[in-house]
Scaffold this motif. Structure first.
Motif, PDB file in Angstrom:
ATOM      1  N   LEU A 233       0.869  -1.186   0.000  1.00 22.04           N
ATOM      2  CA  LEU A 233       0.000   0.000   0.000  1.00 22.04           C
ATOM      3  C   LEU A 233       0.900   1.229   0.000  1.00 22.04           C
ATOM      4  CD1 LEU A 233      -2.727   1.529   0.390  1.00 22.04           C
ATOM      5  CD2 LEU A 233      -2.364   1.264   2.872  1.00 22.04           C
ATOM      6  N   ILE A 234       0.707   2.127  -0.958  1.00 19.45           N
ATOM      7  CA  ILE A 234       1.437   3.401  -0.999  1.00 19.45           C
ATOM      8  C   ILE A 234       0.459   4.519  -0.700  1.00 19.45           C
ATOM      9  CG2 ILE A 234       2.866   4.960  -2.373  1.00 19.45           C
ATOM     10  CD1 ILE A 234       3.665   2.589  -4.114  1.00 19.45           C
ATOM     11  N   LEU A 235       0.737   5.299   0.329  1.00 24.89           N
ATOM     12  CA  LEU A 235      -0.086   6.449   0.708  1.00 24.89           C
ATOM     13  C   LEU A 235       0.738   7.706   0.438  1.00 24.89           C
ATOM     14  CD1 LEU A 235      -1.212   4.842   4.033  1.00 24.89           C
ATOM     15  CD2 LEU A 235      -2.816   5.491   2.236  1.00 24.89           C
ATOM     16  N   HIS A 236       0.215   8.616  -0.385  1.00 25.49           N
ATOM     17  CA  HIS A 236       1.023   9.758  -0.803  1.00 25.49           C
ATOM     18  C   HIS A 236       0.181  11.026  -0.825  1.00 25.49           C
ATOM     19  CE1 HIS A 236       5.033  10.677  -2.568  1.00 25.49           C
ATOM     20  NE2 HIS A 236       4.402  11.779  -2.965  1.00 25.49           N
ATOM     21  N   GLY A 237       0.769  12.116  -0.333  1.00 23.74           N
ATOM     22  CA  GLY A 237       0.096  13.403  -0.339  1.00 23.74           C
ATOM     23  C   GLY A 237       0.056  14.022  -1.721  1.00 23.74           C
ATOM     24  N   GLU A 238      -1.111  14.523  -2.088  1.00 21.98           N
ATOM     25  CA  GLU A 238      -1.302  15.121  -3.413  1.00 21.98           C
ATOM     26  C   GLU A 238      -0.367  16.304  -3.647  1.00 21.98           C
ATOM     27  OE1 GLU A 238      -5.086  16.997  -5.899  1.00 21.98           O
ATOM     28  OE2 GLU A 238      -4.897  17.350  -3.736  1.00 21.98           O
ATOM     29  N   LEU A 245       4.231  13.472  -6.361  1.00 19.36           N
ATOM     30  CA  LEU A 245       3.399  12.290  -6.549  1.00 19.36           C
ATOM     31  C   LEU A 245       3.939  11.371  -7.642  1.00 19.36           C
ATOM     32  CD1 LEU A 245       0.815  10.687  -5.969  1.00 19.36           C
ATOM     33  CD2 LEU A 245      -0.410  12.269  -7.491  1.00 19.36           C
ATOM     34  N   GLU A 246       4.605  11.918  -8.627  1.00 20.49           N
ATOM     35  CA  GLU A 246       5.084  11.089  -9.738  1.00 20.49           C
ATOM     36  C   GLU A 246       6.003   9.963  -9.262  1.00 20.49           C
ATOM     37  OE1 GLU A 246       8.729  13.475 -11.676  1.00 20.49           O
ATOM     38  OE2 GLU A 246       6.976  14.740 -11.280  1.00 20.49           O
ATOM     39  N   HIS A 247       6.696  10.185  -8.126  1.00 17.52           N
ATOM     40  CA  HIS A 247       7.603   9.153  -7.623  1.00 17.52           C
ATOM     41  C   HIS A 247       6.830   7.986  -7.013  1.00 17.52           C
ATOM     42  CE1 HIS A 247      11.030  11.646  -8.510  1.00 17.52           C
ATOM     43  NE2 HIS A 247      10.473  12.655  -7.854  1.00 17.52           N
ATOM     44  N   ALA A 248       5.671   8.262  -6.429  1.00 15.47           N
ATOM     45  CA  ALA A 248       4.814   7.182  -5.934  1.00 15.47           C
ATOM     46  C   ALA A 248       4.286   6.355  -7.104  1.00 15.47           C
ATOM     47  CB  ALA A 248       3.673   7.756  -5.116  1.00 15.47           C
ATOM     48  N   GLN A 249       3.899   7.049  -8.169  1.00 16.12           N
ATOM     49  CA  GLN A 249       3.395   6.350  -9.348  1.00 16.12           C
ATOM     50  C   GLN A 249       4.499   5.520  -9.999  1.00 16.12           C
ATOM     51  OE1 GLN A 249       2.134   9.967 -11.201  1.00 16.12           O
ATOM     52  NE2 GLN A 249       0.017   9.791 -10.469  1.00 16.12           N
ATOM     53  N   GLN A 250       5.721   6.060 -10.000  1.00 15.02           N
ATOM     54  CA  GLN A 250       6.844   5.325 -10.568  1.00 15.02           C
ATOM     55  C   GLN A 250       7.154   4.071  -9.747  1.00 15.02           C
ATOM     56  OE1 GLN A 250      10.457   7.638 -10.942  1.00 15.02           O
ATOM     57  NE2 GLN A 250      11.737   5.835 -11.204  1.00 15.02           N
ATOM     58  N   LEU A 251       7.148   4.217  -8.400  1.00 13.69           N
ATOM     59  CA  LEU A 251       7.423   3.065  -7.550  1.00 13.69           C
ATOM     60  C   LEU A 251       6.376   1.976  -7.760  1.00 13.69           C
ATOM     61  CD1 LEU A 251       9.039   1.679  -5.314  1.00 13.69           C
ATOM     62  CD2 LEU A 251       7.628   2.914  -3.642  1.00 13.69           C
ATOM     63  N   LYS A 252       5.135   2.377  -7.901  1.00  9.69           N
ATOM     64  CA  LYS A 252       4.077   1.394  -8.146  1.00  9.69           C
ATOM     65  C   LYS A 252       4.353   0.593  -9.414  1.00  9.69           C
ATOM     66  CE  LYS A 252      -0.774   0.774  -9.229  1.00  9.69           C
ATOM     67  NZ  LYS A 252      -2.069   1.381  -9.592  1.00  9.69           N
ATOM     68  N   GLU A 253       4.777   1.276 -10.459  1.00 13.56           N
ATOM     69  CA  GLU A 253       5.045   0.597 -11.724  1.00 13.56           C
ATOM     70  C   GLU A 253       6.258  -0.327 -11.629  1.00 13.56           C
ATOM     71  OE1 GLU A 253       2.990   0.642 -14.274  1.00 13.56           O
ATOM     72  OE2 GLU A 253       1.725   1.873 -12.980  1.00 13.56           O
ATOM     73  N   GLU A 254       7.222   0.015 -10.782  1.00 15.17           N
ATOM     74  CA  GLU A 254       8.452  -0.785 -10.687  1.00 15.17           C
ATOM     75  C   GLU A 254       8.305  -1.988  -9.767  1.00 15.17           C
ATOM     76  OE1 GLU A 254      11.442   2.072  -9.619  1.00 15.17           O
ATOM     77  OE2 GLU A 254      11.717   2.727 -11.696  1.00 15.17           O
ATOM     78  N   LYS A 259       1.276  -6.876  -5.543  1.00 14.77           N
ATOM     79  CA  LYS A 259      -0.068  -6.340  -5.704  1.00 14.77           C
ATOM     80  C   LYS A 259      -0.078  -4.988  -5.006  1.00 14.77           C
ATOM     81  CE  LYS A 259      -4.922  -7.541  -4.866  1.00 14.77           C
ATOM     82  NZ  LYS A 259      -5.824  -8.546  -4.235  1.00 14.77           N
ATOM     83  N   VAL A 260      -0.114  -3.901  -5.776  1.00 18.18           N
ATOM     84  CA  VAL A 260       0.112  -2.554  -5.251  1.00 18.18           C
ATOM     85  C   VAL A 260      -1.168  -1.726  -5.307  1.00 18.18           C
ATOM     86  CG1 VAL A 260       1.524  -0.466  -5.392  1.00 18.18           C
ATOM     87  CG2 VAL A 260       2.484  -2.667  -6.093  1.00 18.18           C
ATOM     88  N   THR A 261      -1.449  -1.036  -4.200  1.00 21.15           N
ATOM     89  CA  THR A 261      -2.534  -0.061  -4.146  1.00 21.15           C
ATOM     90  C   THR A 261      -1.930   1.303  -3.855  1.00 21.15           C
ATOM     91  OG1 THR A 261      -4.071  -1.706  -3.275  1.00 21.15           O
ATOM     92  CG2 THR A 261      -4.683   0.603  -3.005  1.00 21.15           C
ATOM     93  N   LEU A 262      -2.245   2.285  -4.679  1.00 21.02           N
ATOM     94  CA  LEU A 262      -1.774   3.654  -4.466  1.00 21.02           C
ATOM     95  C   LEU A 262      -2.957   4.527  -4.064  1.00 21.02           C
ATOM     96  CD1 LEU A 262       0.198   6.045  -4.613  1.00 21.02           C
ATOM     97  CD2 LEU A 262      -0.227   6.139  -7.092  1.00 21.02           C
ATOM     98  N   SER A 263      -2.892   5.105  -2.871  1.00 18.92           N
ATOM     99  CA  SER A 263      -3.927   6.015  -2.385  1.00 18.92           C
ATOM    100  C   SER A 263      -3.352   7.420  -2.303  1.00 18.92           C
ATOM    101  CB  SER A 263      -4.424   5.580  -1.000  1.00 18.92           C
ATOM    102  OG  SER A 263      -5.046   4.320  -1.074  1.00 18.92           O
TER     103      SER A 263
END
Length: 397
Positions: A233-238, A245-254, A259-263
């Motif tokens: 689970l990745i929790l990231h401030g807008e 935020l782009e780094h949270a999205q990048q980590l999710k893809e990598e 099984k990754v959830t990004l909130s």
């Protein structure tokens, strides 16, 4: 006392921990409940996890244990130029084994703890059930963050009066907790009082240690991240400008095998768990995440004599260096991947900042309390007035 002492020929650390049990002991953990390990944000310690430790949804269903990392809180260590996030992941493995916590979910906040948690999942896949990463940092700190942090370290560590110390604190507040959290004056005073108590100029080696860990970390590779298979689970401030935020999205893809959830938390920045308005939302998301995981039976395995040897073997595979397996498995420092030139630089930094350290400025009164309003107890989550909400809950992969 709730410490775990790790002693070896080249290292010493006494790791402080706290739990959600009545007597602050893992021996009173409920064997029918899963365990959650909490890792605090950098520049803070486990006493700032009260919003999470005290959350009814977590406290009533999970055994919880929070550790003070090296250079933080009540943990005491011997400064070492070889220290990196791999070593601190090994610290966690050693501590869990000694405390007979053989399986746990891991909650980690901000750059340092998140990097430690990712490495812990790689080295000890049998001990790590899942990862909750609060704020995904870039592989290496952004240039503006590095410059600002280096400037803060110089200003803070060599401040010659309280006014200079306040100016340094203001710069670090702008970089970290001040932007986007909506903390009041009293809460900001609590933060500054904590820094003055834990990291005064006459203890400035601790500041240098954290600076080394944050700014000199070696980025994880895509192939290393691909070895992580636990649910994440990745929790990231807008509005996180320090770690966009782009780094949270990048980590999710990598994390291709997880099984990754990004909130994404609307209106929030970094250091969200110390915000009374953000913390309940983080807890709610985490409870939902844990509830949706496949049930597992509690693992009550005995201590394994070869667990650290297997972890060293994994590290050798991850680093592409089979010689690592020959290192001493009883020392956390054997897990270091710090390059020789960086080790020399970090050792020189310690030596430089040690000079005159015992004669440096003290912002504390004779009773050991800071001139600013002292912190009596961790800030607790507000029961209403949630000013932030989730704006995106990505589909799980």
């Amino acid at each position: 006392m709730p410490h775990v002492d790790l002693v070896s020929g080249d290292d010493y650390v006494s790791i402080w921990y706290t739990t959600n049990t009545r007597y602050n002991s893992v021996s009173t953990f409920d064997p029918t409940r899963p365990t959650v390990i909490l890792l605090h944000p950098f520049s803070f310690d486990s006493s700032w996890l009260g919003n999470i430790l005290g959350d009814p949804g977590l406290d009533g269903a999970y055994n919880m244990i929070a550790f003070d990392l090296r250079y933080s809180g009540k943990t005491r260590e011997r400064p070492n130029g070889k220290l990196d996030c791999w070593v601190q992941a090994a610290d966690l493995g050693f501590a869990c084994e000694m405390l007979h916590v053989f399986q746990a979910h891991v909650w980690a906040e901000e750059a340092l703890s998140v990097n430690i948690a990712l490495r812990f999942a790689m080295l000890f896949p049998d001990m790590c059930l899942s990862l909750a990463l609060v704020t995904a940092s870039p592989p290496a700190e952004l240039q503006n963050v590095s410059l600002a942090m280096n400037q803060f370290v110089r200003l803070w560590c060599f401040a010659d009066d309280l006014s200079a110390l306040d100016r340094a604190a203001s710069k670090f507040l702008e970089l970290t907790v001040h932007v986007g959290l909506g903390l009041g004056v009293d809460e900001i005073d609590e933060v500054v009082a904590h820094w003055q108590t834990q990291y005064p100029p006459f203890r400035r080696a601790r500041v240098v240690g954290i600076r080394n860990l944050i700014l000199n970390r070696v980025p994880l590779t895509k192939s290393q991240l691909a070895t992580i298979c636990q649910p994440v689970l990745i929790l990231h401030g807008e509005n996180n400008t320090m770690h966009p935020l782009e780094h949270a999205q990048q980590l999710k893809e990598e994390l291709v095998n997880s099984k990754v959830t990004l909130s994404v938390i609307e209106g929030a920045a970094g250091f969200m768990s110390i915000s009374p308005s953000c913390a309940p939302i983080l807890s709610q998301n985490y409870v939902n995440f844990l509830d949706n995981l496949l049930p597992h039976s509690n693992h009550t395995d005995s201590m394994e004599s070869d667990r650290m040897n297997r972890a060293l073997a994994r590290l050798g595979e991850l680093a592409g260096d089979p010689g690592i397996i020959k290192r001493d498995p009883s020392s956390p420092m054997s897990f270091s991947l710090v390059p020789p030139d960086v080790e020399r630089e970090q050792t020189e930094a310690f030596n430089l900042f040690f000079r005159g350290m015992n004669k440096a400025l003290s912002p504390l009164r004779p009773d050991g309390r800071p001139e600013h309003k002292p912190r009596q107890q961790p800030m607790r989550a507000a029961v209403h007035g949630y000013g932030n909400k989730i704006v995106a809950l990505d589909d799980e992969r």
